[in-house]
Design an enzyme around this catalytic site. Structure first.
Site, PDB file in Angstrom:
ATOM      1  CD  GLU A   8      -4.016  -3.954  -8.511  1.00 50.40           C
ATOM      2  OE1 GLU A   8      -4.510  -3.983  -7.358  1.00 50.40           O
ATOM      3  OE2 GLU A   8      -3.134  -3.171  -8.869  1.00 50.40           O
ATOM      4  CG  LEU A   9     -11.173  -4.658  -8.596  1.00 50.23           C
ATOM      5  CD1 LEU A   9     -12.509  -5.377  -8.676  1.00 50.23           C
ATOM      6  CD2 LEU A   9     -11.284  -3.248  -9.154  1.00 50.23           C
ATOM      7  N   GLY A  54      -8.281   0.160  -8.795  1.00 50.41           N
ATOM      8  CA  GLY A  54      -8.972   1.007  -7.828  1.00 50.41           C
ATOM      9  C   GLY A  54      -9.883   0.177  -6.947  1.00 50.41           C
ATOM     10  CB  CYS A 111      -3.779  -2.979  -4.050  1.00 55.14           C
ATOM     11  SG  CYS A 111      -4.596  -1.566  -4.753  1.00 55.14           S
ATOM     12  CD1 TRP A 140      -6.191   8.059  -5.270  1.00 58.31           C
ATOM     13  CD2 TRP A 140      -4.395   7.789  -3.959  1.00 58.31           C
ATOM     14  NE1 TRP A 140      -6.599   7.427  -4.106  1.00 58.31           N
ATOM     15  CE2 TRP A 140      -5.515   7.259  -3.291  1.00 58.31           C
ATOM     16  CE3 TRP A 140      -3.156   7.741  -3.324  1.00 58.31           C
ATOM     17  CZ2 TRP A 140      -5.424   6.676  -2.015  1.00 58.31           C
ATOM     18  CZ3 TRP A 140      -3.068   7.156  -2.069  1.00 58.31           C
ATOM     19  CH2 TRP A 140      -4.184   6.642  -1.427  1.00 58.31           C
ATOM     20  CD  GLU A 192      -7.510  -1.900  -0.160  1.00 61.59           C
ATOM     21  OE1 GLU A 192      -8.466  -1.412  -0.773  1.00 61.59           O
ATOM     22  OE2 GLU A 192      -6.523  -2.398  -0.733  1.00 61.59           O
ATOM     23  CB  ALA A 229      -5.926   9.308  -9.538  1.00 58.08           C
ATOM     24  CB  SER A 230      -8.904  14.068 -10.115  1.00 57.35           C
ATOM     25  OG  SER A 230      -9.722  13.746 -11.211  1.00 57.35           O
ATOM     26  CE  LYS A 264     -10.333  10.586 -14.425  1.00 61.79           C
ATOM     27  NZ  LYS A 264      -9.441  11.256 -13.487  1.00 61.79           N
TER      28      LYS A 264
HETATM   29  C1  SIN Z   1      -1.266  -1.323  -6.156  1.00 59.07           C
HETATM   30  O1  SIN Z   1      -1.272  -0.847  -5.044  1.00 59.07           O
HETATM   31  O2  SIN Z   1      -2.276  -1.330  -6.838  1.00 59.07           O
HETATM   32  C2  SIN Z   1      -0.046  -1.910  -6.808  1.00 59.07           C
HETATM   33  C3  SIN Z   1       1.144  -1.927  -6.028  1.00 59.07           C
HETATM   34  C4  SIN Z   1       2.275  -2.714  -6.657  1.00 59.07           C
HETATM   35  O3  SIN Z   1       2.415  -2.822  -7.877  1.00 59.07           O
HETATM   36  O4  SIN Z   1       3.040  -3.232  -5.879  1.00 59.07           O
END
Ligand code: SIN
Length: 475
Positions: free
Chosen positions: A248-249, A226, A282, A149, A377, A175-176, A173
């Protein structure tokens, strides 16, 4: 033509159901629409159609696939304002930032439109005099993407555009919390004639959808952005059919300010790297490490910059930080602040009671490396500063994390820049730079931050199989 659809998009058709999921605006907490809560049979149908569509899509010349993608790119950019407004409504980020994300998302479509034609193989001199070895690249097949999201547009385009360029079809899919941005992308894909079944968007319960796509052997690749916990479960499920997987965690990015840093540049980089998307990224900084000799200068300049950030509903002009996505996010933010203060931290700014999902950007210094904010995080606008005395000490701090997505540091010494860049255990490093995301660069992490890369040529390779052909030309 509306871009806001309250229906899933399967094989070029808009699919509704009586059973629906409500979508909220995180700024007002009002329901802004509903999307279908699809069941297993719908996901199986989506897979059937994506598999059928793949037979034709894979055969197209790469240039033709590139042309479809380029048309999609232009359609996205032509609707940048409407897409941004939709994103602000469902995700909360300020309109200007949402517009930036649409351009960032579109840049992946453009990049892969051009990169499609570079799905090159190679030839290798054989060890036998009568053999020739040729390596070709072919699309992996039907792919499924489960997306977050926090970037409702760009985390889809950087997976889907790479997949489509490679000759794969995809089931997305979203995010809801943020399905409308994904469904708007489907409308634009349809408008530019991307054939039915090539790009599908399904809505519903993530665990059910993940189960269907990981138990169907026709799905050859799963791509997920996620949490590390969900990534771990998906990896286990993907093992059943030995599906390829990109993950990508979570991240826990360190940001180091050395004694030889340009402090003004470091503060500007810190604000960009910490407060982008209200800390819900992230690659956002989680922990600042600042050399004791420049600590007070960095602290006072950072606090001045943070005080100037305007919090509010993202549709209002001048707002730089919108709401957090939901109440759970507000609670994590508050828990990390309380824990940092309990671990001896000094509050420099912020930490006022939340108003709905709105929180104040906060700066705490003298935080202990043992505090939760240094280990987990935060995904919120909390800047926690840990002082340090030596390069060895700070590299130990930076690397003592299970995560390894991004890291940042500021130093004016070339030798130190190389040394530290080589030593940081992360997939991406910002050196005197706070904004590292770019379609032309390979985005991804190491350790518990994931597997695989998105963007760059590497992103295309994730959707290609390598096949080796051994020719024997003996008489
Ligand atoms: C992310 O938060 O998963 C990606 C952010 C970005 O592409 O800079």
């Amino acid at each position: 033509m509306t871009l806001k659809h309250e229906a899933a998009y399967i094989n070029g058709r808009w699919q509704s159901t009586n059973n629906t999921i409500a979508v909220d605006n995180p700024a007002t907490q009002e329901v802004i629409g509903r999307v279908p809560n699809l069941d297993e049979s719908h996901i199986q149908q989506a897979t059937d159609h994506a598999h059928t569509a793949w037979q034709h899509w894979r055969e197209l010349p790469t240039t033709e696939r590139g042309d479809y993608l380029m048309a999609w790119y232009h359609a996205i950019m032509a609707h940048q304002d409407e897409l941004a407004a939709l994103m602000t409504e469902e995700q909360g980020k300020p309109l200007a930032e949402a517009k930036g994300e649409i351009a960032y998302g579109a840049s992946f479509v453009k990049w892969f439109a051009e990169e499609a034609r570079r799905a090159n193989g190679n030839t290798i001199p054989a060890m036998s005099r009568t053999q020739q070895i040729t390596v070709i690249k072919q699309p992996v097949g039907v792919c499924a993407a489960i997306t977050p999201w926090n970037f409702p547009n760009s985390m889809i385009t950087r997976k889907a555009a790479a997949a489509l360029a490679a000759g794969c079809t995809i089931i997305v899919k979203p995010a809801s919390a943020t399905p409308f941005s994904a469904l708007a992308l489907a409308q634009l894909a349809e408008d530019v004639g991307i054939p039915k079944g090539v790009f599908n968007v399904v809505t519903g319960k993530a665990s059910m959808i993940a189960k269907v796509v990981t138990t169907d052997a026709r799905v050859r690749k799963i791509s997920f952005t996620g949490s590390t916990d969900v990534g771990r479960q998906l990896m286990q499920s993907a093992a059943t059919n030995i599906q390829r997987i990109s993950l990508e965690l979570g991240g826990n990015a360190p940001f180091i300010v050395f004694d030889d840093a340009d402090i003004d540049k470091a503060v500007a980089g810190a604000v960009a790297a910490k407060f982008r998307n209200n800390g819900q990224t992230c690659v956002c900084v989680n922990r600042f490490y600042v050399h004791r000799s420049v600590l007070s200068s960095f602290e006072s300049k950072l606090v001045a910059a943070v005080k100037a950030l305007q919090v509010g509903n993202g549709i209002e002009s001048g707002v730089q930080l919108g709401p957090l996505i939901n109440n759970e996010a507000v609670q994590t933010y508050q828990q990390h602040i309380d824990d940092a203060l309990e671990h001896g931290g000094n509050l420099l700014y912020g930490n006022q009671a939340a108003d709905g999902n709105f929180v104040q950007p906060t700066v705490i210094t003298n935080v202990s490396p043992k505090a939760r904010v240094c280990r987990e995080e935060t995904f919120a606008p909390l800047a926690a500063i840990v002082p340090f005395d030596s390069e060895t000490e700070v590299l130990d701090y930076a690397n003592e994390s299970e995560y390894g997505l991004a890291g940042y540091f500021y130093s004016e010494s070339v030798r130190r820049c190389w040394r530290v860049a080589m030593a940081l255990e992360v997939g991406m490093v910002g050196i005197n730079e706070g904004l590292i995301s770019n379609a032309t660069a390979p985005f991804g992490g190491i350790k518990a931050s994931g597997l695989g890369r998105e963007g760059a040529h590497d992103g295309l390779e994730e959707y290609l199989e390598t096949k080796y052909l051994c020719f024997n030309f003996a008489d």
